[in-house]
Scaffold this active site. Sequence first.
Site, PDB file in Angstrom:
ATOM      1  N   CYS A  93     -28.389 -15.087 -15.685  1.00 58.18           N
ATOM      2  CA  CYS A  93     -27.085 -15.729 -15.661  1.00 58.18           C
ATOM      3  C   CYS A  93     -26.819 -16.586 -14.437  1.00 58.18           C
ATOM      4  O   CYS A  93     -27.411 -17.640 -14.310  1.00 58.18           O
ATOM      5  CB  CYS A  93     -26.004 -14.683 -15.867  1.00 58.18           C
ATOM      6  SG  CYS A  93     -24.516 -15.396 -16.566  1.00 58.18           S
ATOM      7  N   HIS A 194     -27.284 -10.113 -19.769  1.00 58.93           N
ATOM      8  CA  HIS A 194     -27.001  -8.980 -18.873  1.00 58.93           C
ATOM      9  C   HIS A 194     -27.148  -7.695 -19.682  1.00 58.93           C
ATOM     10  O   HIS A 194     -27.520  -7.687 -20.829  1.00 58.93           O
ATOM     11  CB  HIS A 194     -25.550  -9.041 -18.407  1.00 58.93           C
ATOM     12  CG  HIS A 194     -25.199 -10.166 -17.511  1.00 58.93           C
ATOM     13  ND1 HIS A 194     -25.532 -10.187 -16.183  1.00 58.93           N
ATOM     14  CD2 HIS A 194     -24.494 -11.304 -17.738  1.00 58.93           C
ATOM     15  CE1 HIS A 194     -25.031 -11.295 -15.652  1.00 58.93           C
ATOM     16  NE2 HIS A 194     -24.406 -11.971 -16.561  1.00 58.93           N
TER      17      HIS A 194
END
Length: 251
Positions: A93, A194
């Site tokens: 990310c 994630h």
Amino acid sequence: MNIRVGHLYPDYLNIYADRGNIAVFARRAAWRGHELAVEEIGMDSRVEPGAHDLYYVGGGQDREQALVARNMAEKAAGLKEAVAGGAALLAVCGGYQLLGRFYRERSGVELPGVGLLPLHTVAGERRMIGDVLLECELEPGRRRTLAGFENHAGRTILDSGAQPLGRVIAGFGNDGESGLEGCRLERVVGTYLHGPLLPRNPWLADWLLTQALAHRTGGAAEELEPLGDALEAEAHAVSASRARARGGRYS
Ligand code: GLN
């Protein structure tokens, strides 16, 4: 074998349990008789090409990215040389976004990137949040799925000809439109996923460990002996079914 890991900015880039990915690398390496030596690479450290077999960088809010971006961009030459020398790298990310050319925040402020991955990122108005499911083919002809969780304002645009990590089955992925997620460049993997990512996707942990070991030995990438992974498979199945049921809703 001692696998040397360089963990970039663990104090700044670590959200949604991203640090858990290091624990998975350590455990899966140990189950095969290898040891992980993790060194933190922070503001005052240099990237020494050849000193690490595997680099890892987690995600972060815009505020944390703004604190590290310039310092990380100053490490570009070292990171590029290390990767060109065969080191593996996993970026999640916010860390993934900073491996591109730049990340433009909603305010219009542009954070410099490392320029290692052929992409750039621009933050949009609405966050892309939810469970994600991808189909990947890191090795030709071997299709596997990745399941995880995404939460980002950034829309990542791959350069033409750039290789995505996978095709989105459910969720937003890089930009909520292209149907692509992440980016892969030789032994470098960037993704929005994630969770942490690796406990429910052990095959990717093993793939990265295999690349890191090949760098360590200077030899070919030899597949690691398979493990039972019953619990991991269950976690993957739960995450994948959540993604199919809910993936891809703007906040
Ligand atoms: N701050 C970045 C974004 O919003 C990355 C967020 C993250 O790492 N989860 O897109």
